[in-house]
Motif scaffolding. Structure first.
Motif, PDB file in Angstrom:
ATOM      1  N   TYR A 402       0.869  -1.606   0.052  1.00  0.00           N
ATOM      2  CA  TYR A 402      -0.616   0.097   0.258  1.00  0.00           C
ATOM      3  C   TYR A 402       0.165   1.112   0.075  1.00  0.00           C
ATOM      4  O   TYR A 402       0.418   2.447  -0.423  1.00  0.00           O
ATOM      5  N   ALA A 426      -8.748   1.863   0.040  1.00  0.00           N
ATOM      6  CA  ALA A 426      -7.770   0.430   0.981  1.00  0.00           C
ATOM      7  C   ALA A 426      -8.560  -0.009   2.023  1.00  0.00           C
ATOM      8  O   ALA A 426      -9.480   0.705   2.539  1.00  0.00           O
ATOM      9  N   CYS A 434      -1.444   3.703   2.702  1.00  0.00           N
ATOM     10  CA  CYS A 434      -1.141   4.885   1.578  1.00  0.00           C
ATOM     11  C   CYS A 434      -0.985   6.024   1.348  1.00  0.00           C
ATOM     12  O   CYS A 434      -0.268   6.581   1.091  1.00  0.00           O
TER      13      CYS A 434
END
Length: 473
Positions: A402, A426, A434
């Motif tokens: 991520y 996500a 992320c």
């Protein structure tokens, strides 16, 4: 951020090369009486309508569907523009496996043919779409260098710095331009890789230099293993006025094309051997250290081809790389696997798991990051990487996946709001990873600038995987 983008694009290009290496079996059928019917479309016709015309004439063409499709697509450029030509290619690639396997190379050919002059190169480049792993962008830049070479114009720092400057405020385009520069310089220097790398060194911006190295190493592999996909190969296929200046570099059919035909010796350079199956880490083992990261990121492409997809053997090659180059090599292997596994998320994840069984969990994570970055680069959409990361097993592997998707996102999504919206897709427990990669949180790595000329370290050079077509078997 740019270093990651470099790895990712190299991954993408490697995907294209790997795809060209996969056996593609066209539908059986008789030879056609005539290749292409008279045009019944206009520049305003929908892409599917034009695609149907092209495929009807090319699916059983005696010279192969690929060359016929390339000539059909090139014939659209003057009337409909490179954007519409690429839209037709995208349509065909979505329908026909034989075209999908060749799509990145075909996009290169369209970009080369679309180029017209140094005065319009920036406009033509910007008119390309990011589809098919950005092959159109790379082709336009190749066309530019082929033109300069044909005119005998010196390619100096002013030329290199000026080419990509119009795209400096768009990280994705800026990288693609610099990557294409490496392809073009290898062609201009008649496939003598060291001379092309030295030419890359003239660029003032470190981002451009590193991206240029990646393009040069990819073109070195294409020249050695798939010469019909080089600029010269496209020129021979198309036979058009816009690419004839490439034909002087065409290689003999016997494959004896890895030396520099004397030009290197005249310039104080020795003859150059592109690849060496007896030494799976060559040429990375002989080039200067500053070039090695870009080289190792691509090296899984020829090794996978030489070993017919032997994942364990390729993983051992990467494990034998210098410690500082192993991340680049394993992320490049992740890129290659997306092609060998036909972009299937589950199969790619399982392949990286097998890499981890041979080498270790760290290398497995690097493989997964390379795969995620490549999937994003293929479509220029970070959400594709997020979907991949959702399928990855293990908290640590997911975190790294991520974060890599977020880093790549920084080159594709201009606004913090847009990046936040994509990171929200996500899994809840990994949104923070992320966001960190995307430069949204104050906790994001302090040494990774959120924007500008530096891309977050750790991203991949985005070559498409290198596939083989039926003619490569």
């Amino acid at each position: 951020m740019y270093r990651g983008l470099v790895r990712a694009v190299m991954a993408a290009c490697a995907v294209a090369l790997t795809a060209a290496c996969q056996p593609v079996r066209p539908s059986p059928g008789p030879e056609p009486a005539a290749p292409l019917a008279a045009r019944e479309w206009t520049a305003q016709s929908p892409a599917p309508e034009i695609a149907a015309w092209a495929w009807q004439g090319c699916q059983r063409a005696s010279g192969g569907a690929g060359p016929c499709v390339e000539r059909a697509l090139v014939s659209l450029i003057d009337q409909a523009g490179v954007g519409k030509s690429m839209e037709v290619l995208d349509t065909l690639a979505g329908r026909e496996p034989v075209v999908k396997a060749l799509a990145h190379s075909l996009a290169h050919g369209l970009g080369i043919s679309a180029y017209r002059s140094p005065e319009t190169v920036a406009q033509t480049f910007a008119g390309c779409p990011a589809s098919q792993m950005s092959g159109c962008y790379h082709g336009v830049v190749q066309g530019y260098f082929l033109d300069l070479g044909a005119k005998g114009q010196s390619i100096d720092r002013t030329v290199l710095d000026g080419l990509c400057a119009p795209h400096g405020d768009q990280p994705f385009l800026y990288f693609q331009c610099a990557h294409g520069m490496g392809h073009g310089l290898v062609t201009v220097h008649q496939n003598h890789l060291p001379m092309a790398l030295e030419a890359c060194d003239q660029a003032s911006d470190a981002v451009v230099r590193e991206s240029c190295y990646g393009g040069a190493f990819m073109e070195n592999i294409v020249n050695a293993l798939h010469p019909h996909h080089t600029a010269a190969g496209h020129a021979q296929t198309q036979g058009g006025e816009h690419v004839q200046h490439a034909s002087a570099d065409a290689h003999p059919a016997d494959g004896s094309h890895d030396a520099h035909a004397g030009h290197g010796a005249a310039s104080g350079h020795s003859e150059w051997k592109a690849l060496d199956p007896a030494d799976p880490r060559y040429p990375c083992s002989v080039v200067e250290e500053k070039y090695q990261s870009a080289c190792y990121n691509m090296q899984s492409s020829p090794v996978m081809q030489w070993t017919q997809g032997d994942l364990e053997a390729t993983a051992r090659m990467c494990a034998g790389a210098p410690e500082g180059m192993r991340l680049a090599c394993f992320s490049g292997l992740g890129r290659e696997l997306t092609a060998w596994m036909a972009q299937d998320h589950g199969r790619s994840i399982e392949a990286c798991r097998r890499v981890g069984m041979v080498t270790g969990s760290r290398e497995q994570s690097w493989c997964l990051v390379g795969a995620a970055e490549t999937l994003i680069n293929q479509t220029a959409d970070a959400r594709d990487g997020i979907r991949f990361c959702r399928a990855v097993d293990g908290a640590e592997a997911k975190r790294e996946c991520y974060e890599a998707a977020g880093r790549f996102m920084r080159s594709l999504v201009a606004t913090p709001e847009g990046r936040a919206e994509q990171c929200a897709l996500a899994e809840p427990e990994h949104v923070a990873s992320c966001r960190q990669g995307a430069g949204l949180d104050s906790s994001a790595s302090g040494d990774r600038p959120a924007a500008g000329r530096q891309l977050a370290s750790g991203q991949a050079d985005l070559h498409p995987p290198i596939h083989r077509s039926t003619s490569d078997r």
